[in-house]
Design a protein around this motif. Structure first.
Motif, short mmCIF file in Angstrom:
data_model
loop_
_atom_site.label_atom_id
_atom_site.label_comp_id
_atom_site.label_asym_id
_atom_site.label_seq_id
_atom_site.Cartn_x
_atom_site.Cartn_y
_atom_site.Cartn_z
N ASN A 127 -10.92 24.72 -16.74
CA ASN A 127 -12.27 25.24 -16.92
C ASN A 127 -13.29 24.12 -17.07
O ASN A 127 -12.94 22.98 -17.40
CB ASN A 127 -12.33 26.20 -18.12
CG ASN A 127 -12.35 25.49 -19.47
OD1 ASN A 127 -13.35 24.88 -19.85
ND2 ASN A 127 -11.24 25.56 -20.20
N SER A 128 -14.55 24.45 -16.82
CA SER A 128 -15.62 23.47 -16.98
C SER A 128 -16.90 24.18 -17.40
O SER A 128 -17.13 25.34 -17.05
CB SER A 128 -15.87 22.72 -15.67
OG SER A 128 -16.81 21.68 -15.85
N ASP A 129 -17.73 23.47 -18.17
CA ASP A 129 -19.02 24.00 -18.62
C ASP A 129 -20.03 23.84 -17.48
O ASP A 129 -20.13 22.78 -16.88
CB ASP A 129 -19.52 23.23 -19.84
CG ASP A 129 -18.50 23.23 -20.97
OD1 ASP A 129 -17.63 24.12 -20.98
OD2 ASP A 129 -18.59 22.34 -21.84
N MET A 130 -20.79 24.91 -17.22
CA MET A 130 -21.72 24.90 -16.09
C MET A 130 -23.01 25.62 -16.43
O MET A 130 -23.16 26.18 -17.51
CB MET A 130 -21.08 25.57 -14.87
CG MET A 130 -19.83 24.89 -14.38
SD MET A 130 -19.26 25.62 -12.84
CE MET A 130 -17.63 24.91 -12.75
N ASP B 140 -10.88 15.18 -21.59
CA ASP B 140 -11.55 13.90 -21.77
C ASP B 140 -11.96 13.62 -23.21
O ASP B 140 -12.81 12.76 -23.46
CB ASP B 140 -12.79 13.85 -20.87
CG ASP B 140 -13.72 15.04 -21.07
OD1 ASP B 140 -13.38 15.95 -21.86
OD2 ASP B 140 -14.79 15.07 -20.42
N ARG B 141 -11.37 14.32 -24.17
CA ARG B 141 -11.71 14.10 -25.57
C ARG B 141 -10.50 13.59 -26.34
O ARG B 141 -9.36 14.05 -26.14
CB ARG B 141 -12.21 15.40 -26.21
CG ARG B 141 -13.55 15.87 -25.69
CD ARG B 141 -14.70 14.94 -26.07
NE ARG B 141 -14.77 14.71 -27.50
CZ ARG B 141 -15.35 15.53 -28.37
NH1 ARG B 141 -15.91 16.64 -27.93
NH2 ARG B 141 -15.37 15.25 -29.64
N HIS C 6 -15.52 18.50 -19.17
CA HIS C 6 -16.94 18.67 -19.45
C HIS C 6 -17.78 18.39 -18.20
O HIS C 6 -17.72 17.30 -17.63
CB HIS C 6 -17.38 17.75 -20.59
CG HIS C 6 -16.95 18.24 -21.93
ND1 HIS C 6 -15.85 17.73 -22.59
CD2 HIS C 6 -17.44 19.22 -22.72
CE1 HIS C 6 -15.70 18.36 -23.74
NE2 HIS C 6 -16.64 19.26 -23.84
N GLY C 7 -18.56 19.38 -17.79
CA GLY C 7 -19.35 19.25 -16.58
C GLY C 7 -20.48 18.25 -16.68
O GLY C 7 -20.99 17.78 -15.66
N ASP C 8 -20.92 17.91 -17.91
CA ASP C 8 -22.03 16.98 -18.08
C ASP C 8 -21.55 15.55 -18.26
O ASP C 8 -22.36 14.64 -18.42
CB ASP C 8 -22.90 17.39 -19.27
CG ASP C 8 -22.15 17.32 -20.60
OD1 ASP C 8 -20.99 17.77 -20.64
OD2 ASP C 8 -22.73 16.83 -21.58
N SER C 9 -20.24 15.32 -18.23
CA SER C 9 -19.71 13.97 -18.38
C SER C 9 -19.94 13.17 -17.11
O SER C 9 -19.91 13.72 -16.00
CB SER C 9 -18.21 14.00 -18.68
OG SER C 9 -17.95 14.65 -19.91
N PRO C 10 -20.17 11.84 -17.24
CA PRO C 10 -20.28 11.01 -16.03
C PRO C 10 -18.99 11.09 -15.21
O PRO C 10 -17.89 11.01 -15.75
CB PRO C 10 -20.47 9.60 -16.62
CG PRO C 10 -21.02 9.81 -17.99
CD PRO C 10 -20.38 11.08 -18.47
N GLY C 11 -19.14 11.27 -13.91
CA GLY C 11 -17.95 11.34 -13.07
C GLY C 11 -17.13 12.59 -13.25
O GLY C 11 -15.93 12.60 -12.96
N ALA C 12 -17.75 13.68 -13.72
CA ALA C 12 -17.01 14.91 -14.02
C ALA C 12 -16.29 15.46 -12.79
O ALA C 12 -15.15 15.93 -12.89
CB ALA C 12 -17.95 15.97 -14.58
#
Length: 277
Positions: A23-26, A184-185, A240-246
């Motif tokens: 899943n990813s935040d969008m 990524d956490r 996370h969709g807002d992470s660099p290089g997501a």
């Protein structure tokens, strides 16, 4: 392999292949300010957590993201939060229980209406940021969130950390609980997420992230920030969709999981979701 190995996804049903949701935040842009590449992510993930306007997003962004997800056949969920646009929902807030229940119910009602217009439906709720972390341990705030879910639609699932307080409360209310891990956490030895204020809390190395996600799913373990391994149960893994290089990270995770014989499917098709009690 740990004793949790073989309890991932479809393996519980005796299937030859493991399965997990990605899943990813969008939908976290606002007006003329875009955030993340939702179109690219929707070609990779199996579930989309769509902002409901309280930490990010607006009606236009919400509707367009839901429409894209519907066209791609991606499962959608409500990414509810504290009312905190300025802080992107990552500031802890002291909200009265009745107010928090109303705020969450409002967000759920809005995205469910938009989803109908877009030709899809909302299958789950995933709290965002500070609210997600707060209700993992705070029974009062957790109860307020669960009350909103029950009143709007108890058929929706709740996505949360394994062993969280809100997960226990939701399960007792008859809500299906989906256990989530974060690609990524960093994790503490107690299984909590390392605060974003701490250096190293967000992992940016694509190959490292892909390898640790594969291990989470195959072996049921992750290396904590003290260097030791801890048990982790994951029905769904978040990028996370807002992470660099997501996008590159999500694609690397998907490629690694598929190469390791793990199918990416919406968690509604993963049998290991939490039980109703």
């Amino acid at each position: 392999m740990t004793e949790n190995a073989g309890k991932r996804g479809g393996s519980e049903r005796g299937d030859a292949r493991m399965r997990v949701d990605l899943n990813s935040d969008m939908g976290e842009g606002f007006g003329r300010w875009p955030l993340g590449d939702d179109g690219a992510l929707l070609s990779i993930v199996s579930s989309a957590n769509i902002a409901c306007g309280f930490h990010a997003g607006d009606p236009s962004v919400m509707l367009s993201t839901l429409t894209m997800a519907a066209r791609r056949g991606v499962s959608v969920g409500a990414h509810v939060s504290y009312r905190d646009l300025a802080g992107f929902g990552r500031r802890f807030m002291d909200v009265a229980s009745d107010d928090l229940t109303a705020d969450v119910a409002y967000q759920l009602s809005a995205i469910r209406g938009m989803a109908r217009i877009a030709g899809t439906s909302v299958g789950y709720v995933k709290p965002h940021g500070a609210l997600y972390n707060r209700i993992a341990a705070d029974p009062v705030q957790a109860e307020a969130v669960v009350n909103a879910l029950v009143r709007v639609d108890p058929g929706m699932a709740l996505v949360t950390l394994p062993g969280s307080v809100v997960g226990d409360i939701a399960a007792k209310a008859g809500i299906r609980v989906i256990r989530e891990a974060f690609a990524d956490r960093a994790y503490t030895p107690q299984g909590a997420l390392v605060s974003r204020r701490v250096p190293g809390a967000v992992i940016t190395d694509v190959d490292q992230v892909a390898a640790r996600v594969s291990r989470m799913v195959r072996e049921g373990v992750v290396t904590a920030d003290d260097g030791g391994d801890i048990s982790i149960q994951a029905d769904s893994v978040c990028v996370h969709g807002d992470s660099p290089g997501a996008v590159a990270m999500a694609r690397a995770i998907r490629d690694r999981l598929v190469a390791d014989g793990i199918d990416i499917v919406p968690f509604v098709d993963v049998a290991s979701g939490g039980d109703r009690v």
